[in-house]
Design an enzyme around this catalytic site. Structure first.
Site, mmCIF file in Angstrom:
data_model
loop_
_atom_site.group_PDB
_atom_site.id
_atom_site.type_symbol
_atom_site.label_atom_id
_atom_site.label_comp_id
_atom_site.label_asym_id
_atom_site.label_seq_id
_atom_site.Cartn_x
_atom_site.Cartn_y
_atom_site.Cartn_z
ATOM 1 N N GLU A 108 44.491 40.081 35.163
ATOM 2 C CA GLU A 108 43.839 39.082 34.302
ATOM 3 C C GLU A 108 44.594 37.752 34.361
ATOM 4 O O GLU A 108 43.999 36.682 34.438
ATOM 5 C CB GLU A 108 43.791 39.596 32.861
ATOM 6 C CG GLU A 108 42.854 40.784 32.702
ATOM 7 C CD GLU A 108 42.891 41.360 31.299
ATOM 8 O OE1 GLU A 108 43.946 41.860 30.886
ATOM 9 O OE2 GLU A 108 41.865 41.294 30.613
ATOM 10 N N GLU A 128 42.561 49.987 32.470
ATOM 11 C CA GLU A 128 42.609 50.169 31.013
ATOM 12 C C GLU A 128 41.765 51.334 30.527
ATOM 13 O O GLU A 128 42.131 52.039 29.583
ATOM 14 C CB GLU A 128 42.147 48.891 30.291
ATOM 15 C CG GLU A 128 43.104 47.716 30.381
ATOM 16 C CD GLU A 128 42.876 46.815 31.578
ATOM 17 O OE1 GLU A 128 42.239 47.264 32.558
ATOM 18 O OE2 GLU A 128 43.333 45.669 31.553
#
Ligand code: COA
Length: 244
Positions: A108, A128
């Protein structure tokens, strides 16, 4: 600085993540240190290169999630979001060197840098989902804008790690190299020699075009074009061209 090392060499600022024993996993302290050091580098360099020696980052430090309540979990990601916006609004170009693990919050973070140079052996992913959480710092929103909705959903929903070749095919990284540090340096040196105000404004025009409609963004582009005619460096480069 505890989590990062800084180096300045001939107009280029280097930020190295310094938590290799924890695969450079991201903590709130690390985020604050990156922004503080970039504040400081602003007046000293023309380009920034950011990365780790062996790994970019295996994502958020999961240790921080122990006993995290919903409000603090939200605040944690607000902090990461602050960094993403900081990269985007930062005047100077930021080049990321992606090697080793580039996962979760690490991926990210790289998504908000300006040029991504990836090692041929890097491993990238949004894992995740494997621990039941969702990306919270652009891993859904920015990822899907960068590589498209379907590819983003493939990465998010499977949590599969992909190699550099696939990441390049997806448009997730811009260049693949056996020696990404050297390639980043080569590119940084080219940019460093360009007129600094033109570089800053070009980054700004490109970024603004994502926030506004086409009419306004091409108008802003034309405005910046006009503005650069007040810059002595631009004037002297145009003069030099005619003299040649
Ligand atoms: N948060 C905190 N610690 C982490 C971490 C994370 N995201 N990822 C790795 N680590 C730590 C490991 O606990 C280990 O610490 P230790 O040496 O004190 O035991 C160290 O980093 C090395 O990791 P290890 O798992 O032994 O290395 P590996 O090469 O076998 O596997 C990964 C590497 C990245 C594939 C694996 O660690 C992993 O899947 N990590 C989680 C990645 C993730 O889910 N990221 C998103 C978080 S939101």
């Amino acid at each position: 600085m505890e989590s990062i090392d800084i180096k300045i060499d001939d107009g280029i600022g280097f930020i190295y993540f310094n938590r290799e024993n924890k695969l450079n996993t991201v903590t709130v302290e690390m985020v604050n240190e990156i922004m503080d050091s970039m504040d400081d580098l602003k007046s000293k360099v023309n380009v920034i290169i950011i990365g780790g020696k062996k790994n970019f980052s295996a994502g958020a430090d999961i240790n921080q999630f122990k006993n995290l309540n919903p409000v603090n979990a939200y605040k944690f990601h607000l902090k990461l979001n602050e960094l993403l916006k900081y990269f985007r609004d930062y005047d100077l170009p930021v080049i990321s060197v992606l090697n080793g693990y580039v996962l979760g919050g690490g991926l990210e973070l790289s998504l908000s840098t300006d040029i991504r140079i990836c090692s041929t052996t890097a491993v990238l992913g949004q894992p995740e989902i494997n621990i039941g959480i969702n990306a919270g710092a652009g891993g859904n929103v920015i990822l899907s804008k960068v590589i498209g909705r379907n590819r983003a959903l493939y990465m998010i929903l499977t949590g599969e790690k992909i190699d550099a070749k696939k990441a390049y095919e997806f448009g997730l990284v811009d260049i693949i190299s056996d020696n990404p540090e050297n390639e980043a340096l080569r590119i940084a040196k080219i940019i460093k020699e360009k007129p600094v105000n033109t570089v800053k404004l070009a980054k700004r025009v490109v970024n603004k075009s994502f926030d506004t409609n086409l009419d306004l963004s091409v108008d802003y582009e034309a405005t910046v074009f006009g503005l650069l005619f007040s810059d002595n460096e631009t004037k002297s480069r145009i003069d030099k061209f005619f003299k040649k």
